[in-house]
Design a protein around this motif. Structure first.
Motif, PDB file in Angstrom:
ATOM      1  N   MET A   1       0.845  -1.161   0.000  1.00 25.99           N
ATOM      2  CA  MET A   1       0.000   0.000   0.000  1.00 25.99           C
ATOM      3  C   MET A   1       0.900   1.236   0.000  1.00 25.99           C
ATOM      4  SD  MET A   1      -3.032   1.030   2.688  1.00 25.99           S
ATOM      5  CE  MET A   1      -3.842  -0.510   2.721  1.00 25.99           C
ATOM      6  N   ASP A   2       0.634   2.139  -0.875  1.00 23.42           N
ATOM      7  CA  ASP A   2       1.481   3.331  -0.970  1.00 23.42           C
ATOM      8  C   ASP A   2       1.050   4.376   0.069  1.00 23.42           C
ATOM      9  OD1 ASP A   2      -0.902   3.976  -2.158  1.00 23.42           O
ATOM     10  OD2 ASP A   2       0.008   5.138  -3.772  1.00 23.42           O
ATOM     11  N   ALA A   3       1.841   5.424   0.188  1.00 26.82           N
ATOM     12  CA  ALA A   3       1.648   6.436   1.227  1.00 26.82           C
ATOM     13  C   ALA A   3       0.355   7.216   1.020  1.00 26.82           C
ATOM     14  CB  ALA A   3       2.838   7.388   1.251  1.00 26.82           C
ATOM     15  N   ARG A   4       0.021   7.463  -0.238  1.00 29.72           N
ATOM     16  CA  ARG A   4      -1.198   8.233  -0.505  1.00 29.72           C
ATOM     17  C   ARG A   4      -2.440   7.461  -0.063  1.00 29.72           C
ATOM     18  NH1 ARG A   4      -1.904  10.271  -6.498  1.00 29.72           N
ATOM     19  NH2 ARG A   4      -3.399   8.582  -6.530  1.00 29.72           N
ATOM     20  N   THR A   5      -2.463   6.184  -0.310  1.00 28.19           N
ATOM     21  CA  THR A   5      -3.603   5.341   0.092  1.00 28.19           C
ATOM     22  C   THR A   5      -3.691   5.248   1.610  1.00 28.19           C
ATOM     23  OG1 THR A   5      -3.311   4.057  -1.943  1.00 28.19           O
ATOM     24  CG2 THR A   5      -4.675   3.095  -0.221  1.00 28.19           C
ATOM     25  N   ARG A   6      -2.525   5.074   2.281  1.00 29.26           N
ATOM     26  CA  ARG A   6      -2.517   5.024   3.754  1.00 29.26           C
ATOM     27  C   ARG A   6      -3.039   6.324   4.343  1.00 29.26           C
ATOM     28  NH1 ARG A   6       2.564   2.276   3.336  1.00 29.26           N
ATOM     29  NH2 ARG A   6       3.557   4.296   3.521  1.00 29.26           N
ATOM     30  N   ASP A   7      -2.649   7.445   3.785  1.00 23.59           N
ATOM     31  CA  ASP A   7      -3.121   8.744   4.278  1.00 23.59           C
ATOM     32  C   ASP A   7      -4.624   8.892   4.062  1.00 23.59           C
ATOM     33  OD1 ASP A   7      -0.601   9.439   5.087  1.00 23.59           O
ATOM     34  OD2 ASP A   7      -0.147  10.617   3.266  1.00 23.59           O
ATOM     35  N   ALA A   8      -5.113   8.413   2.930  1.00 22.02           N
ATOM     36  CA  ALA A   8      -6.554   8.496   2.643  1.00 22.02           C
ATOM     37  C   ALA A   8      -7.351   7.618   3.607  1.00 22.02           C
ATOM     38  CB  ALA A   8      -6.829   8.091   1.202  1.00 22.02           C
ATOM     39  N   VAL A   9      -6.846   6.418   3.884  1.00 15.35           N
ATOM     40  CA  VAL A   9      -7.523   5.512   4.823  1.00 15.35           C
ATOM     41  C   VAL A   9      -7.511   6.112   6.232  1.00 15.35           C
ATOM     42  CG1 VAL A   9      -7.364   3.258   5.934  1.00 15.35           C
ATOM     43  CG2 VAL A   9      -7.113   3.432   3.465  1.00 15.35           C
ATOM     44  N   ALA A  10      -6.373   6.676   6.633  1.00 14.44           N
ATOM     45  CA  ALA A  10      -6.276   7.282   7.959  1.00 14.44           C
ATOM     46  C   ALA A  10      -7.207   8.498   8.074  1.00 14.44           C
ATOM     47  CB  ALA A  10      -4.837   7.695   8.251  1.00 14.44           C
ATOM     48  N   ALA A  11      -7.302   9.297   7.015  1.00 14.61           N
ATOM     49  CA  ALA A  11      -8.200  10.459   7.033  1.00 14.61           C
ATOM     50  C   ALA A  11      -9.652  10.011   7.124  1.00 14.61           C
ATOM     51  CB  ALA A  11      -7.976  11.304   5.782  1.00 14.61           C
ATOM     52  N   ARG A  12      -9.993   8.944   6.381  1.00 12.89           N
ATOM     53  CA  ARG A  12     -11.349   8.413   6.455  1.00 12.89           C
ATOM     54  C   ARG A  12     -11.656   7.901   7.853  1.00 12.89           C
ATOM     55  NH1 ARG A  12     -12.159   2.911   3.944  1.00 12.89           N
ATOM     56  NH2 ARG A  12     -11.210   2.495   5.955  1.00 12.89           N
ATOM     57  N   ASP A  13     -10.718   7.187   8.472  1.00  8.96           N
ATOM     58  CA  ASP A  13     -10.921   6.672   9.820  1.00  8.96           C
ATOM     59  C   ASP A  13     -11.096   7.807  10.837  1.00  8.96           C
ATOM     60  OD1 ASP A  13     -10.818   4.092   8.895  1.00  8.96           O
ATOM     61  OD2 ASP A  13      -8.709   3.768   9.486  1.00  8.96           O
ATOM     62  N   ARG A  14     -10.316   8.875  10.690  1.00  9.71           N
ATOM     63  CA  ARG A  14     -10.475  10.027  11.587  1.00  9.71           C
ATOM     64  C   ARG A  14     -11.852  10.672  11.409  1.00  9.71           C
ATOM     65  NH1 ARG A  14      -5.064  10.855  10.098  1.00  9.71           N
ATOM     66  NH2 ARG A  14      -5.708  12.337   8.486  1.00  9.71           N
ATOM     67  N   ALA A  15     -12.303  10.793  10.174  1.00 10.33           N
ATOM     68  CA  ALA A  15     -13.616  11.397   9.913  1.00 10.33           C
ATOM     69  C   ALA A  15     -14.739  10.527  10.481  1.00 10.33           C
ATOM     70  CB  ALA A  15     -13.809  11.601   8.411  1.00 10.33           C
ATOM     71  N   VAL A  16     -14.637   9.210  10.310  1.00 10.56           N
ATOM     72  CA  VAL A  16     -15.656   8.303  10.864  1.00 10.56           C
ATOM     73  C   VAL A  16     -15.666   8.395  12.388  1.00 10.56           C
ATOM     74  CG1 VAL A  16     -16.236   5.858  11.161  1.00 10.56           C
ATOM     75  CG2 VAL A  16     -15.690   6.726   8.892  1.00 10.56           C
ATOM     76  N   SER A  17     -14.482   8.457  12.982  1.00  9.20           N
ATOM     77  CA  SER A  17     -14.385   8.576  14.430  1.00  9.20           C
ATOM     78  C   SER A  17     -15.002   9.888  14.918  1.00  9.20           C
ATOM     79  CB  SER A  17     -12.920   8.493  14.861  1.00  9.20           C
ATOM     80  OG  SER A  17     -12.811   8.655  16.245  1.00  9.20           O
ATOM     81  N   LYS A  18     -14.730  10.990  14.214  1.00 11.44           N
ATOM     82  CA  LYS A  18     -15.276  12.296  14.594  1.00 11.44           C
ATOM     83  C   LYS A  18     -16.807  12.300  14.489  1.00 11.44           C
ATOM     84  CE  LYS A  18     -13.117  16.060  13.395  1.00 11.44           C
ATOM     85  NZ  LYS A  18     -12.593  17.201  12.633  1.00 11.44           N
TER      86      LYS A  18
END
Length: 103
Positions: free
Chosen positions: A1-18
């Motif tokens: 998994m490349d860095a851009r995909t990891r950042d997108a997944v992490a951003a999605r997880d933060r948004a779902v958590s919020k």
């Protein structure tokens, strides 16, 4: 998994958590508001409710009022729920009074 995909997944997880935390917070405030409103409306209820005579057979207070021909009686229950076989008492207002058996 490349860095851009990891950042997108992490951003999605933060948004779902919020969103999840915000939803729980709104639900908690709604529940507290419902309890507060319920307590406020409960204070508007009368503290002493009158005894309701549902049976129509026991008359603990007041006089009895009998009508002429049919012999039915109504025992001192002014207000509240009356059984179907009783006649409501006349108030003390200026209404008409009907008697049977002549004038």
């Amino acid at each position: 998994m490349d860095a851009r995909t990891r950042d997108a997944v992490a951003a999605r997880d933060r948004a779902v958590s919020k969103v999840s935390h915000t939803t729980w917070r709104i639900g908690g405030f709604a529940a507290l508001g419902a309890v507060a409103l319920g307590a406020g409306f409960a204070h508007l209820l009368p503290s002493h409710l009158p005894h309701l005579n549902l049976g129509g057979t026991s008359g603990s207070s007041g006089g009895s009022n009998t009508s002429g021909d049919n012999g039915s009686s109504n025992s001192g229950n002014s207000g509240g729920i009356q059984s179907p076989n009783t006649v409501p008492q006349q108030g003390s207002g200026g209404g008409s009074h009907v008697t049977s058996g002549g004038s």
